[in-house]
Design an enzyme around this catalytic site. Structure first.
Site, PDB file in Angstrom:
ATOM      1  N   GLN A 290       0.801  -1.225   0.000  1.00 50.80           N
ATOM      2  CA  GLN A 290       0.000   0.000   0.000  1.00 50.80           C
ATOM      3  C   GLN A 290       0.831   1.271   0.000  1.00 50.80           C
ATOM      4  O   GLN A 290       0.287   2.355  -0.296  1.00 50.80           O
ATOM      5  CB  GLN A 290      -0.926  -0.006   1.224  1.00 50.80           C
ATOM      6  CG  GLN A 290      -1.934  -1.145   1.172  1.00 50.80           C
ATOM      7  CD  GLN A 290      -2.875  -1.142   2.352  1.00 50.80           C
ATOM      8  OE1 GLN A 290      -2.646  -1.801   3.350  1.00 50.80           O
ATOM      9  NE2 GLN A 290      -3.953  -0.402   2.244  1.00 50.80           N
TER      10      GLN A 290
ATOM     11  N   HIS B 128      -2.258  -5.767 -12.673  1.00 53.09           N
ATOM     12  CA  HIS B 128      -1.793  -5.608 -14.068  1.00 53.09           C
ATOM     13  C   HIS B 128      -2.679  -6.387 -15.026  1.00 53.09           C
ATOM     14  O   HIS B 128      -2.888  -5.996 -16.171  1.00 53.09           O
ATOM     15  CB  HIS B 128      -0.332  -6.076 -14.197  1.00 53.09           C
ATOM     16  CG  HIS B 128       0.611  -5.212 -13.428  1.00 53.09           C
ATOM     17  ND1 HIS B 128       1.846  -5.633 -12.994  1.00 53.09           N
ATOM     18  CD2 HIS B 128       0.499  -3.931 -12.963  1.00 53.09           C
ATOM     19  CE1 HIS B 128       2.448  -4.657 -12.334  1.00 53.09           C
ATOM     20  NE2 HIS B 128       1.650  -3.607 -12.302  1.00 53.09           N
TER      21      HIS B 128
ATOM     22  N   ASP C  13       2.015   0.231  -8.225  1.00 50.98           N
ATOM     23  CA  ASP C  13       3.362   0.227  -8.850  1.00 50.98           C
ATOM     24  C   ASP C  13       4.282   1.278  -8.232  1.00 50.98           C
ATOM     25  O   ASP C  13       5.424   1.025  -7.952  1.00 50.98           O
ATOM     26  CB  ASP C  13       3.244   0.476 -10.361  1.00 50.98           C
ATOM     27  CG  ASP C  13       2.630  -0.734 -11.068  1.00 50.98           C
ATOM     28  OD1 ASP C  13       2.495  -0.703 -12.295  1.00 50.98           O
ATOM     29  OD2 ASP C  13       2.287  -1.708 -10.359  1.00 50.98           O
TER      30      ASP C  13
ATOM     31  N   ARG D 144       4.183   0.361  12.934  1.00 49.10           N
ATOM     32  CA  ARG D 144       3.826  -0.950  12.388  1.00 49.10           C
ATOM     33  C   ARG D 144       3.872  -0.880  10.872  1.00 49.10           C
ATOM     34  O   ARG D 144       3.145  -0.109  10.259  1.00 49.10           O
ATOM     35  CB  ARG D 144       2.429  -1.380  12.857  1.00 49.10           C
ATOM     36  CG  ARG D 144       2.002  -2.690  12.230  1.00 49.10           C
ATOM     37  CD  ARG D 144       0.553  -3.073  12.507  1.00 49.10           C
ATOM     38  NE  ARG D 144       0.224  -4.289  11.742  1.00 49.10           N
ATOM     39  CZ  ARG D 144      -0.905  -4.455  11.060  1.00 49.10           C
ATOM     40  NH1 ARG D 144      -1.827  -3.504  11.051  1.00 49.10           N
ATOM     41  NH2 ARG D 144      -1.108  -5.559  10.369  1.00 49.10           N
TER      42      ARG D 144
ATOM     43  N   HIS E  11       1.248  -9.100   4.764  1.00 52.91           N
ATOM     44  CA  HIS E  11       0.087  -8.218   4.616  1.00 52.91           C
ATOM     45  C   HIS E  11      -0.396  -8.333   3.162  1.00 52.91           C
ATOM     46  O   HIS E  11      -0.466  -7.364   2.421  1.00 52.91           O
ATOM     47  CB  HIS E  11       0.453  -6.774   4.974  1.00 52.91           C
ATOM     48  CG  HIS E  11      -0.745  -5.928   5.332  1.00 52.91           C
ATOM     49  ND1 HIS E  11      -0.862  -5.248   6.526  1.00 52.91           N
ATOM     50  CD2 HIS E  11      -1.880  -5.670   4.643  1.00 52.91           C
ATOM     51  CE1 HIS E  11      -2.030  -4.593   6.550  1.00 52.91           C
ATOM     52  NE2 HIS E  11      -2.657  -4.824   5.425  1.00 52.91           N
TER      53      HIS E  11
ATOM     54  N   ASN F  64      -1.554 -10.408   8.751  1.00 51.45           N
ATOM     55  CA  ASN F  64      -2.551  -9.359   8.891  1.00 51.45           C
ATOM     56  C   ASN F  64      -3.879  -9.872   8.327  1.00 51.45           C
ATOM     57  O   ASN F  64      -3.987 -10.192   7.155  1.00 51.45           O
ATOM     58  CB  ASN F  64      -2.161  -8.111   8.096  1.00 51.45           C
ATOM     59  CG  ASN F  64      -3.273  -7.072   8.137  1.00 51.45           C
ATOM     60  OD1 ASN F  64      -3.480  -6.429   9.144  1.00 51.45           O
ATOM     61  ND2 ASN F  64      -4.027  -6.949   7.063  1.00 51.45           N
ATOM     62  N   GLU F  65      -4.871  -9.979   9.199  1.00 48.26           N
ATOM     63  CA  GLU F  65      -6.246 -10.267   8.793  1.00 48.26           C
ATOM     64  C   GLU F  65      -6.374 -11.504   7.898  1.00 48.26           C
ATOM     65  O   GLU F  65      -6.775 -11.412   6.738  1.00 48.26           O
ATOM     66  CB  GLU F  65      -6.823  -9.073   8.034  1.00 48.26           C
ATOM     67  CG  GLU F  65      -6.880  -7.828   8.827  1.00 48.26           C
ATOM     68  CD  GLU F  65      -7.781  -6.789   8.176  1.00 48.26           C
ATOM     69  OE1 GLU F  65      -8.407  -7.072   7.144  1.00 48.26           O
ATOM     70  OE2 GLU F  65      -7.841  -5.687   8.716  1.00 48.26           O
TER      71      GLU F  65
ATOM     72  N   ASN G 125      -7.541  -5.528  14.496  1.00 45.83           N
ATOM     73  CA  ASN G 125      -7.906  -4.423  13.584  1.00 45.83           C
ATOM     74  C   ASN G 125      -9.405  -4.207  13.729  1.00 45.83           C
ATOM     75  O   ASN G 125     -10.177  -5.164  13.576  1.00 45.83           O
ATOM     76  CB  ASN G 125      -7.605  -4.793  12.127  1.00 45.83           C
ATOM     77  CG  ASN G 125      -6.114  -4.804  11.833  1.00 45.83           C
ATOM     78  OD1 ASN G 125      -5.310  -4.430  12.683  1.00 45.83           O
ATOM     79  ND2 ASN G 125      -5.736  -5.232  10.641  1.00 45.83           N
TER      80      ASN G 125
ATOM     81  N   TYR H  28     -12.700  -1.271  12.930  1.00 45.21           N
ATOM     82  CA  TYR H  28     -13.114  -0.008  12.306  1.00 45.21           C
ATOM     83  C   TYR H  28     -14.547   0.366  12.605  1.00 45.21           C
ATOM     84  O   TYR H  28     -14.862   1.542  12.784  1.00 45.21           O
ATOM     85  CB  TYR H  28     -12.937  -0.086  10.777  1.00 45.21           C
ATOM     86  CG  TYR H  28     -11.507  -0.107  10.353  1.00 45.21           C
ATOM     87  CD1 TYR H  28     -10.795  -1.308  10.271  1.00 45.21           C
ATOM     88  CD2 TYR H  28     -10.832   1.072  10.061  1.00 45.21           C
ATOM     89  CE1 TYR H  28      -9.457  -1.336   9.891  1.00 45.21           C
ATOM     90  CE2 TYR H  28      -9.496   1.054   9.675  1.00 45.21           C
ATOM     91  CZ  TYR H  28      -8.824  -0.154   9.599  1.00 45.21           C
ATOM     92  OH  TYR H  28      -7.505  -0.182   9.231  1.00 45.21           O
TER      93      TYR H  28
ATOM     94  N   GLU I 208      -4.870  -1.702  14.117  1.00 45.53           N
ATOM     95  CA  GLU I 208      -5.457  -0.795  13.110  1.00 45.53           C
ATOM     96  C   GLU I 208      -6.777  -0.236  13.616  1.00 45.53           C
ATOM     97  O   GLU I 208      -7.567  -0.968  14.212  1.00 45.53           O
ATOM     98  CB  GLU I 208      -5.744  -1.526  11.791  1.00 45.53           C
ATOM     99  CG  GLU I 208      -4.558  -1.645  10.879  1.00 45.53           C
ATOM    100  CD  GLU I 208      -4.905  -2.371   9.603  1.00 45.53           C
ATOM    101  OE1 GLU I 208      -5.978  -2.122   9.031  1.00 45.53           O
ATOM    102  OE2 GLU I 208      -4.091  -3.217   9.195  1.00 45.53           O
TER     103      GLU I 208
HETATM  104  C1  GCO Z   1      -7.444  -3.905   6.327  1.00 49.78           C
HETATM  105  C2  GCO Z   1      -6.059  -3.761   5.946  1.00 49.78           C
HETATM  106  C3  GCO Z   1      -5.636  -2.378   5.555  1.00 49.78           C
HETATM  107  C4  GCO Z   1      -6.725  -1.474   4.981  1.00 49.78           C
HETATM  108  C5  GCO Z   1      -7.406  -0.698   6.089  1.00 49.78           C
HETATM  109  C6  GCO Z   1      -8.495   0.211   5.527  1.00 49.78           C
HETATM  110  O1  GCO Z   1      -7.702  -3.868   7.536  1.00 49.78           O
HETATM  111  O2  GCO Z   1      -8.232  -4.109   5.414  1.00 49.78           O
HETATM  112  O3  GCO Z   1      -5.215  -4.195   7.014  1.00 49.78           O
HETATM  113  O4  GCO Z   1      -4.697  -2.689   4.576  1.00 49.78           O
HETATM  114  O5  GCO Z   1      -6.155  -0.547   4.094  1.00 49.78           O
HETATM  115  O6  GCO Z   1      -8.044  -1.572   6.946  1.00 49.78           O
HETATM  116  O7  GCO Z   1      -9.451  -0.556   4.866  1.00 49.78           O
END
Ligand code: GCO
Length: 462
Positions: free
Chosen positions: A20, A40, A50, A75, A120, A164-165, A301, A303, A368
């Site tokens: 990212q 691609h 890229d 991180r 990740h 990650n996730e 993580n 949100y 996150e």
């Molecule tokens: C996720 C990933 C991140 C995302 C962030 C926003 O949790 O999906 O770890 O790479 O960019 O959460 O969506």
């Protein structure tokens, strides 16, 4: 906002990920990743990383911003194909090793501790070509990759995350899997992938515990993502659906690692057995024991929150159908630039309490948490989001006794947001993607975050 103080040893940081932010997708010996290949192959459907924020060349700019924020932890993730271009452990890319050594040394020189995510989502394409995560042999490759990381960076990196996730890259909860052309919608392959990932995680934990920890004295964990699921209404069915959603979304990977019982959650095995897989994908007693307890802390993580009610979704066997839960976004909740991200701070506290109860109050590192908008420098909504979520986190610590030990916000800089490309901005620093110099410009939220880190309290004016 709660006016509690953050505990003295509570760690503050920010998070990013290799694909990212780094760019330099085929520079200095880096191998192709599955995200390079996919973006691609489908330029009509995907933006690509890229160049991204060009952190491969501008990492000192990133460290300068970290210093300005005053974070204790950064991180970031290591790109597997930048270290092992073909996935083969005999082909180590020295320039890849050098890049991460430079980044780690720059962080330490500025008093910032590196927290490294080993994976990740950017799998070497060469390993996808032999089947990817559904193929158990990938666990061998991942263990060899981890050994290279511990050997080269373990003297300075003391905080490791294996994955990650896993939910997002194994299963159909990540929308980017279900809709993208040429990518199979979630289904049986997800259970196979989850099997491999859990076993690979345990292999790396035991490798670290048995071979490296004594000398390197570090900690290793995994980062799991979970939204909070609240019942859609007061019915028993909705309450059961909400609990089932948490067991399928978080329990799938947390239960085998963090619960005293081990293995997948019972409700998952029952429903999968009835809906899509005759063997119910359970694990042998030996494997259950091998995976249990393989994490020094719980990486989370988080949100947003959804509402849950019963309802089989779709016909073909799939994770979502097996769960039999329909997730609903409440339109009355404040929105972000991402359709899936509603601002629901109280859900964060409920999730932290659920984890404490379900897994015997493990040390939780929030790896996150963040808000997306369209890149405003006066990002008041992000400040409101961060302060209100941190307010709930403080209540979970001081009123519910949750053992939350750190928080790394997503994200340091505006970066490549997967299927949404550069249209959804999560950074506390703005990046102008039409400027080849990619300057990092502080947004208001970065100053508020710096103040919270300095005073260890929340500003009351939001
Ligand atoms: C996720 C990933 C991140 C995302 C962030 C926003 O949790 O999906 O770890 O790479 O960019 O959460 O969506």
């Amino acid at each position: 906002l709660s006016n509690y103080t953050f505990p003295p040893d509570f760690r503050f940081g920010v998070a990013t990920a290799s694909y990212q932010i780094e760019g330099a997708w085929n520079t200095d010996g880096k191998g192709e990743s599955i995200w390079d290949r996919m973006t691609h192959q489908h330029p009509d459907f995907f933006f690509n990383g890229d160049v991204a924020a060009d952190s491969y060349h501008l990492y000192k700019e990133d460290v300068r911003a970290l210093k300005e924020l005053g974070v204790g932890v950064y991180r970031f993730s290591i790109s597997w194909p930048r270290i092992l271009p073909t996935g083969d452990v005999d082909v180590v890319n020295k320039l890849g090793i050098a890049y991460y050594n430079n980044l780690i040394n720059e962080l330490l020189a500025n008093g910032i501790e590196p927290m490294v995510t080993m994976y990740h989502w950017d799998l070497p394409q060469a390993l996808q070509d032999i089947g990817g995560w559904p193929n158990q042999v990938i666990a061998d490759y991942f263990e060899e990759y981890a050994r290279v990381l511990f050997t080269h960076f373990g003297d300075r990196v003391k905080l490791w995350l294996t994955f990650n996730e896993p939910l997002s890259f194994c299963a159909g909860y990540g929308e980017w899997r279900a809709g993208a052309p040429g990518i199979d919608a979630h289904g049986i392959g997800d259970y196979m992938s989850a099997h491999t990932v859990l076993h690979a995680h345990a292999r790396v934990y035991h490798l670290y515990d048995n071979v490296f920890r004594k000398k390197q004295k570090g900690q290793i964990g995994i980062t799991l993502d979970s939204e909070w699921a609240d019942p859609f209404d007061g019915t028993v069915e909705s309450k059961e659906a909400a609990e089932r959603e948490l067991q399928f979304q978080l329990g799938w990977f947390a239960h085998p690692i963090f619960s005293s019982e081990g293995d997948y959650p019972r409700v998952m095995k029952e429903r999968i057995l009835n809906n899509s897989l005759k063997e119910g994908r359970t694990r042998s007693r030996k494997e259950v024991k091998y995976v249990q307890g393989t994490s020094d802390f719980f990486g989370l993580n988080h949100y947003t929150t959804n509402l849950a009610r019963s309802g089989a979704v779709g016909e073909t066997p799939s994770l979502i159908r097996d769960a039999g839960v329909q997730m609903i976004l409440d339109p009355s909740w404040p929105s972000s630039a991402s359709a899936w991200l509603k601002v629901v701070p109280w859900g964060f506290r409920k999730l932290l309490v659920w984890i404490a109860k379900e897994y015997n109050n493990p040390p939780v590192y929030v790896t996150e948490n963040g808000f997306s908008d369209h890149g405003e420098l006066r990002d008041t909504n992000r400040t409101k989001y961060i302060t209100s979520y941190l307010s709930e986190l403080l209540k979970a610590i001081h009123e519910d006794g949750c053992n939350v030990i750190g928080y790394t916000a997503w994200s340091l800089i505006d970066n490549y947001e997967w299927m949404s490309g550069y249209t959804e901005k999560f950074g506390m620093y703005y990046v102008n993607y039409s400027d080849p110099a990619r300057p990092r410009v502080p947004k208001d939220s970065s100053r508020v975050m710096a103040e919270i880190i300095r005073t260890r309290q929340l500003p009351q004016q939001y």
